[in-house]
Write a protein that holds these residues in place. Sequence first.
Motif, PDB file in Angstrom:
ATOM      1  N   MET A 157      -9.687 -32.672  16.775  1.00 18.79           N
ATOM      2  CA  MET A 157      -9.241 -31.595  17.346  1.00 18.79           C
ATOM      3  C   MET A 157     -10.387 -30.547  17.848  1.00 18.79           C
ATOM      4  SD  MET A 157      -5.386 -30.661  15.835  1.00 18.79           S
ATOM      5  CE  MET A 157      -5.174 -29.507  16.767  1.00 18.79           C
ATOM      6  N   PHE A 158     -11.608 -30.529  16.916  1.00 19.65           N
ATOM      7  CA  PHE A 158     -12.603 -29.562  17.584  1.00 19.65           C
ATOM      8  C   PHE A 158     -13.189 -30.119  18.892  1.00 19.65           C
ATOM      9  CE2 PHE A 158     -16.724 -31.381  16.809  1.00 19.65           C
ATOM     10  CZ  PHE A 158     -16.570 -32.557  15.860  1.00 19.65           C
ATOM     11  N   LEU A 159     -13.160 -31.295  19.224  1.00 17.88           N
ATOM     12  CA  LEU A 159     -13.618 -31.994  20.396  1.00 17.88           C
ATOM     13  C   LEU A 159     -12.528 -31.791  21.713  1.00 17.88           C
ATOM     14  CD1 LEU A 159     -15.421 -35.057  19.273  1.00 17.88           C
ATOM     15  CD2 LEU A 159     -16.537 -32.939  19.686  1.00 17.88           C
ATOM     16  N   MET A 160     -11.259 -31.201  21.347  1.00 15.62           N
ATOM     17  CA  MET A 160     -10.497 -31.030  22.163  1.00 15.62           C
ATOM     18  C   MET A 160      -9.976 -29.571  22.603  1.00 15.62           C
ATOM     19  SD  MET A 160      -7.760 -33.916  20.715  1.00 15.62           S
ATOM     20  CE  MET A 160      -6.294 -33.286  21.753  1.00 15.62           C
ATOM     21  N   GLN A 161     -11.029 -28.688  22.227  1.00 14.02           N
ATOM     22  CA  GLN A 161     -10.710 -27.258  22.387  1.00 14.02           C
ATOM     23  C   GLN A 161     -10.553 -26.874  23.971  1.00 14.02           C
ATOM     24  OE1 GLN A 161     -12.631 -24.713  19.119  1.00 14.02           O
ATOM     25  NE2 GLN A 161     -13.920 -26.578  19.247  1.00 14.02           N
ATOM     26  N   CYS A 162     -11.438 -27.141  24.740  1.00 17.50           N
ATOM     27  CA  CYS A 162     -11.303 -27.066  26.011  1.00 17.50           C
ATOM     28  C   CYS A 162      -9.972 -27.630  26.550  1.00 17.50           C
ATOM     29  CB  CYS A 162     -12.468 -27.604  26.876  1.00 17.50           C
ATOM     30  SG  CYS A 162     -14.012 -26.595  26.891  1.00 17.50           S
ATOM     31  N   SER A 206       3.099 -30.704  21.378  1.00 21.69           N
ATOM     32  CA  SER A 206       3.279 -29.213  20.845  1.00 21.69           C
ATOM     33  C   SER A 206       2.965 -29.526  19.242  1.00 21.69           C
ATOM     34  CB  SER A 206       5.100 -29.258  20.734  1.00 21.69           C
ATOM     35  OG  SER A 206       5.728 -30.063  20.407  1.00 21.69           O
ATOM     36  N   THR A 207       3.046 -30.468  18.751  1.00 27.57           N
ATOM     37  CA  THR A 207       2.616 -30.543  17.245  1.00 27.57           C
ATOM     38  C   THR A 207       1.167 -30.340  17.118  1.00 27.57           C
ATOM     39  OG1 THR A 207       2.107 -32.970  17.285  1.00 27.57           O
ATOM     40  CG2 THR A 207       4.395 -32.305  16.567  1.00 27.57           C
ATOM     41  N   ALA A 208       0.272 -30.699  18.091  1.00 23.89           N
ATOM     42  CA  ALA A 208      -1.214 -30.091  18.029  1.00 23.89           C
ATOM     43  C   ALA A 208      -1.303 -28.596  18.054  1.00 23.89           C
ATOM     44  CB  ALA A 208      -1.928 -30.970  19.177  1.00 23.89           C
ATOM     45  N   PHE A 209      -0.688 -27.997  18.937  1.00 23.30           N
ATOM     46  CA  PHE A 209      -0.718 -26.525  19.026  1.00 23.30           C
ATOM     47  C   PHE A 209       0.039 -25.826  17.680  1.00 23.30           C
ATOM     48  CE2 PHE A 209      -0.526 -27.710  23.476  1.00 23.30           C
ATOM     49  CZ  PHE A 209      -1.767 -27.198  23.867  1.00 23.30           C
ATOM     50  N   HIS A 210       0.823 -26.593  17.099  1.00 22.60           N
ATOM     51  CA  HIS A 210       1.412 -26.048  15.832  1.00 22.60           C
ATOM     52  C   HIS A 210       0.323 -26.103  14.798  1.00 22.60           C
ATOM     53  CE1 HIS A 210       4.009 -25.404  12.616  1.00 22.60           C
ATOM     54  NE2 HIS A 210       3.840 -26.435  11.911  1.00 22.60           N
ATOM     55  N   ILE A 211      -0.365 -26.925  14.517  1.00 25.07           N
ATOM     56  CA  ILE A 211      -1.335 -27.206  13.657  1.00 25.07           C
ATOM     57  C   ILE A 211      -2.560 -26.302  13.992  1.00 25.07           C
ATOM     58  CG2 ILE A 211      -3.369 -28.966  13.373  1.00 25.07           C
ATOM     59  CD1 ILE A 211      -1.473 -31.376  13.411  1.00 25.07           C
ATOM     60  N   GLN A 212      -2.738 -25.941  15.216  1.00 27.34           N
ATOM     61  CA  GLN A 212      -3.724 -25.045  15.689  1.00 27.34           C
ATOM     62  C   GLN A 212      -3.288 -23.698  15.169  1.00 27.34           C
ATOM     63  OE1 GLN A 212      -4.330 -23.711  19.797  1.00 27.34           O
ATOM     64  NE2 GLN A 212      -6.431 -24.315  19.765  1.00 27.34           N
ATOM     65  N   ARG A 213      -2.056 -23.401  15.054  1.00 27.00           N
ATOM     66  CA  ARG A 213      -1.462 -21.852  14.903  1.00 27.00           C
ATOM     67  C   ARG A 213      -1.444 -21.749  13.295  1.00 27.00           C
ATOM     68  NH1 ARG A 213       2.203 -23.136  18.899  1.00 27.00           N
ATOM     69  NH2 ARG A 213       3.689 -23.478  17.271  1.00 27.00           N
ATOM     70  N   THR A 214      -1.101 -22.950  12.644  1.00 30.51           N
ATOM     71  CA  THR A 214      -0.888 -22.841  11.024  1.00 30.51           C
ATOM     72  C   THR A 214      -1.947 -23.267  10.123  1.00 30.51           C
ATOM     73  OG1 THR A 214       1.152 -23.971  11.959  1.00 30.51           O
ATOM     74  CG2 THR A 214       0.599 -23.740   9.632  1.00 30.51           C
ATOM     75  N   ASP A 274      -8.240 -24.728   9.153  1.00 29.93           N
ATOM     76  CA  ASP A 274      -9.162 -26.005   9.293  1.00 29.93           C
ATOM     77  C   ASP A 274      -8.534 -26.803  10.368  1.00 29.93           C
ATOM     78  OD1 ASP A 274      -7.217 -26.783   7.894  1.00 29.93           O
ATOM     79  OD2 ASP A 274      -8.272 -27.820   6.395  1.00 29.93           O
ATOM     80  N   TRP A 275      -7.953 -26.487  11.253  1.00 30.59           N
ATOM     81  CA  TRP A 275      -7.340 -27.272  12.187  1.00 30.59           C
ATOM     82  C   TRP A 275      -8.152 -28.078  13.123  1.00 30.59           C
ATOM     83  CZ3 TRP A 275      -8.500 -26.789  17.461  1.00 30.59           C
ATOM     84  CH2 TRP A 275      -9.285 -25.456  17.734  1.00 30.59           C
TER      85      TRP A 275
END
Length: 473
Positions: free
Chosen positions: A285-290, A299-307, A310-311
């Motif tokens: 996911m650190f390569l998917m920031q843009c 939506s689960t990816a955004f949940h991980i990012q918010r939660t 170390d997302w």
Amino acid sequence: MFSIYILVSVFIYSTAFELQRSLNSRYLGKEPTGSIQVKLLGGSKTSGNIIIRRGAHSAWGGICDDGWSKNNGDVICRMLGFGKCIAITVNSKFGHLSNNRIWLDNVRCNGSEASLEDCHLSAWGLHNCDQKEVAGVYCGRQNDFALKKSAKTFKEYAIRMKGGRNPTEGRIEVNTGYSWGTICADTWTLMEAMVACRQLGLKYARSHTTAPYFGGNNVSKIISGLHCTGEESNLAECHHENVGKEVSCRDSNLIAGVLCTERLPDLQPNVTLLEETIYLQDRPMFLMQCAMEEGCASSTAFHIQRTYRDWQIYRRRLLRFSSATKNVGTADFHPFLHMDDWEWHSCHMHFHSMEVFAHYDLFDKNGKRVAEGHKASFCLEDVQCDSGIAKRYICQGYSQQGISVGCSDIYTHEIDCQWIDMTEVEPGDYIFRMQVNPERKIAELSYANNAVVCKMRYAGVSATVTDCKLCSL
């Protein structure tokens, strides 16, 4: 030395991203919990700007109109206890929000969901809109406003244009046997305009108008709730809500008008390129920031990012592919937005001229959407042209964007958002669909070739598509 440079670059980018995310969180506060509640503001009981909140004690805020569709409107109207959505609105039609608070952006529903929570949603509170870009709806009461023929069966009735600067534009006036009158523009779209221009013998609609640019405020309105598919030969074949000597419009200030043309673009995706380039990739996911800034993840990816702090180390399984879209029409394809409204994307270092140019979906055998990808913003340019055709449009700098006749815009598989997030999808047989110009914001000669549909076998570690074919939106 090169490895150190990469690590430092990633650290700097991640730190900057986290700082911005921290600032966003400080502005928005802690994300509220609870079910989504919805109500309409500024219109009537069945129409208005949409405002939502999570939980009974959180603040109300709007929904950004980026990618707003009738499918989304159907879900809103269902949540409110009304019938289907009759029409959608954008640009804060019922007034600007006083608090300038937007809670959701890039909402995508298939129309059958019971609640917004069942749709694809971006992170709560993250958006790129302001108080002038709030989505709205016109809802029908249960069993009202059904898309049906009027009680009277129409033969082809007379139609004319008035008030234009030339013979190819003006307000639409019809005579259904009572007298000449105008059409309520509450539900007037490009599809109805297409039929009007065809009936007038002026070939195609370049654009439709709803504001009274061409006069007619003192002319009686005699048709309301007109709905066309765009394929009809005359307006009498379309669905009517009310017809009479004078009918009531939901917004009496709106009058249906058209701008007709003899030439239009016509987009067509490349089926072969899609079949040849599709594959799976596990991507941290650190390569998917843009890409995530543009909403290109589940939506689960955004949940991980918010939660999770170390997302960035989490990985997503992506179905990647290249897409090429050729203009096979008779006029250049231009972006919907004016250059002044283009959005600069610092990650990709160019202006994006269309919010939704392409959309990618995955359906199960029952037609239920199980995953989707979304090209949130696009830069349009001539990448490959037929022999003898010079490239005219480029993305570099603040240049004109578009797709020339005989040219293709190509997005290769390694570009951000050229994917569907498959992380939560179970192995099985599915239907893959790609659509270009899915919202029909730009007029085309035909929308019958704007989509590609394929059978897809997903084995968990591999994916193959077969029997791909062009089809209509």
